[in-house]
Design a protein around this motif. Sequence first.
Motif, mmCIF file in Angstrom:
data_model
loop_
_atom_site.group_PDB
_atom_site.id
_atom_site.type_symbol
_atom_site.label_atom_id
_atom_site.label_comp_id
_atom_site.label_asym_id
_atom_site.label_seq_id
_atom_site.Cartn_x
_atom_site.Cartn_y
_atom_site.Cartn_z
ATOM 1 N N ASN A 141 0.867 -1.175 0.000
ATOM 2 C CA ASN A 141 0.000 0.000 0.000
ATOM 3 C C ASN A 141 0.904 1.225 0.000
ATOM 4 O OD1 ASN A 141 -2.043 1.801 0.193
ATOM 5 N ND2 ASN A 141 -2.632 1.275 2.292
ATOM 6 N N SER A 142 1.182 1.769 -1.164
ATOM 7 C CA SER A 142 2.080 2.917 -1.264
ATOM 8 C C SER A 142 1.367 4.095 -1.907
ATOM 9 C CB SER A 142 3.321 2.564 -2.063
ATOM 10 O OG SER A 142 2.953 2.232 -3.382
ATOM 11 N N LYS A 143 1.780 5.266 -1.467
ATOM 12 C CA LYS A 143 1.214 6.486 -2.030
ATOM 13 C C LYS A 143 1.811 6.718 -3.414
ATOM 14 C CE LYS A 143 2.076 9.586 1.215
ATOM 15 N NZ LYS A 143 2.015 10.742 2.069
ATOM 16 N N PRO A 144 1.051 7.318 -4.306
ATOM 17 C CA PRO A 144 1.637 7.660 -5.597
ATOM 18 C C PRO A 144 2.724 8.720 -5.404
ATOM 19 C CG PRO A 144 -0.561 8.592 -5.399
ATOM 20 C CD PRO A 144 -0.341 7.723 -4.210
ATOM 21 N N LYS A 145 3.794 8.575 -6.152
ATOM 22 C CA LYS A 145 4.907 9.505 -6.035
ATOM 23 C C LYS A 145 4.535 10.857 -6.631
ATOM 24 C CE LYS A 145 9.521 8.734 -5.579
ATOM 25 N NZ LYS A 145 10.616 8.574 -5.273
ATOM 26 N N ILE A 146 4.836 11.905 -5.886
ATOM 27 C CA ILE A 146 4.558 13.255 -6.348
ATOM 28 C C ILE A 146 5.794 13.767 -7.082
ATOM 29 C CG2 ILE A 146 4.057 15.601 -5.604
ATOM 30 C CD1 ILE A 146 2.554 14.387 -3.243
ATOM 31 N N GLU A 147 5.563 14.372 -8.232
ATOM 32 C CA GLU A 147 6.661 14.876 -9.031
ATOM 33 C C GLU A 147 7.346 16.042 -8.315
ATOM 34 O OE1 GLU A 147 7.069 17.100 -13.278
ATOM 35 O OE2 GLU A 147 5.650 15.438 -13.137
ATOM 36 N N LYS A 148 8.654 16.102 -8.407
ATOM 37 C CA LYS A 148 9.423 17.169 -7.777
ATOM 38 C C LYS A 148 9.148 18.490 -8.502
ATOM 39 C CE LYS A 148 13.926 16.609 -7.750
ATOM 40 N NZ LYS A 148 15.375 16.632 -7.568
ATOM 41 N N SER A 149 8.831 19.515 -7.729
ATOM 42 C CA SER A 149 8.567 20.844 -8.285
ATOM 43 C C SER A 149 9.696 21.782 -7.894
ATOM 44 C CB SER A 149 7.255 21.400 -7.754
ATOM 45 O OG SER A 149 6.190 20.536 -8.054
ATOM 46 N N ILE A 150 10.203 22.541 -8.860
ATOM 47 C CA ILE A 150 11.298 23.471 -8.622
ATOM 48 C C ILE A 150 10.811 24.886 -8.921
ATOM 49 C CG2 ILE A 150 13.617 24.153 -9.329
ATOM 50 C CD1 ILE A 150 14.114 21.221 -10.075
ATOM 51 N N PHE A 151 11.086 25.800 -7.983
ATOM 52 C CA PHE A 151 10.685 27.197 -8.112
ATOM 53 C C PHE A 151 11.917 28.068 -7.892
ATOM 54 C CE2 PHE A 151 7.185 24.718 -6.466
ATOM 55 C CZ PHE A 151 6.164 25.027 -7.339
ATOM 56 N N LYS A 152 12.285 28.850 -8.891
ATOM 57 C CA LYS A 152 13.461 29.711 -8.808
ATOM 58 C C LYS A 152 13.170 30.915 -7.910
ATOM 59 C CE LYS A 152 16.433 27.918 -11.747
ATOM 60 N NZ LYS A 152 17.723 27.476 -11.342
ATOM 61 N N LEU A 153 14.179 31.314 -7.163
ATOM 62 C CA LEU A 153 14.077 32.469 -6.290
ATOM 63 C C LEU A 153 14.088 33.730 -7.137
ATOM 64 C CD1 LEU A 153 14.146 33.077 -3.186
ATOM 65 C CD2 LEU A 153 16.530 33.569 -3.504
ATOM 66 N N GLN A 154 13.257 34.689 -6.759
ATOM 67 C CA GLN A 154 13.189 35.941 -7.492
ATOM 68 C C GLN A 154 13.960 37.007 -6.707
ATOM 69 O OE1 GLN A 154 9.247 37.432 -8.001
ATOM 70 N NE2 GLN A 154 9.906 39.219 -9.136
ATOM 71 N N PHE A 155 14.984 37.576 -7.338
ATOM 72 C CA PHE A 155 15.791 38.614 -6.710
ATOM 73 C C PHE A 155 15.300 39.984 -7.144
ATOM 74 C CE2 PHE A 155 18.970 35.114 -6.911
ATOM 75 C CZ PHE A 155 19.162 34.969 -5.552
ATOM 76 N N SER A 156 15.465 40.958 -6.255
ATOM 77 C CA SER A 156 15.106 42.335 -6.608
ATOM 78 C C SER A 156 16.280 42.981 -7.343
ATOM 79 C CB SER A 156 14.776 43.127 -5.345
ATOM 80 O OG SER A 156 15.932 43.266 -4.543
ATOM 81 N N LYS A 157 16.030 44.145 -7.923
ATOM 82 C CA LYS A 157 17.090 44.859 -8.636
ATOM 83 C C LYS A 157 18.198 45.286 -7.682
ATOM 84 C CE LYS A 157 14.247 46.539 -12.378
ATOM 85 N NZ LYS A 157 13.686 47.686 -13.084
ATOM 86 N N ASN A 158 17.829 45.598 -6.439
ATOM 87 C CA ASN A 158 18.852 45.989 -5.458
ATOM 88 C C ASN A 158 19.843 44.856 -5.201
ATOM 89 O OD1 ASN A 158 17.720 48.508 -5.168
ATOM 90 N ND2 ASN A 158 16.458 47.908 -3.428
ATOM 91 N N ILE A 159 19.350 43.631 -5.152
ATOM 92 C CA ILE A 159 20.235 42.480 -4.951
ATOM 93 C C ILE A 159 21.208 42.343 -6.118
ATOM 94 C CG2 ILE A 159 20.327 39.967 -4.716
ATOM 95 C CD1 ILE A 159 19.333 41.365 -2.218
#
Length: 164
Positions: A3-21
């Motif tokens: 009894n195993s859960k379905p595998k969830i696909e890995k989600s990648i979200f890039k960090l958003q930098f400000s102009k000051n950074i």
Amino acid sequence: MKNSKPKIEKSIFKLQFSKNIYWLCVAVYLLCAAGTALSVWRIVKFGIHGFNDVIKYPFLIAVCLLCIVLVTAILIRSQYIVDDTHFITQYGLIKSKFVIKDVTSVTLDTDAKKLTVKFGEQYMVVSVSPEWNEKLVRALLAVNPNIDYGFTLSDKPEDTQEEK
């Protein structure tokens, strides 16, 4: 059968930098390039005459090059990852894992367009592209549906008689 859960696909979200950074990163690059160039110039101009010079100049060059590597790594590899069990934050070479089951709530600040992820008393502010806020929350909810999700709205200040 297991009894195993379905595998969830890995989600990648890039960090958003400000102009000051980005401007600060340019300043770091310029300072490090100047520090490296100055150290090389001192080695060529004055030479290495003692043990102190052997330690000082190569150490200054190494520190400047290390700063360039760190800033470049942060700009290239800053992201949030949601997989089956963990919420991973990666800032260049620094990587932290948090168990998604420990997440208690997520709040979206509609003015700042940032998410606040709470782990009981602790919290962290997540800054991704505003279009990805909902996708990130849905990825977290897919792993742990018990997360409380809410958002904040700010009221516009009412005009007073003095301003009219």
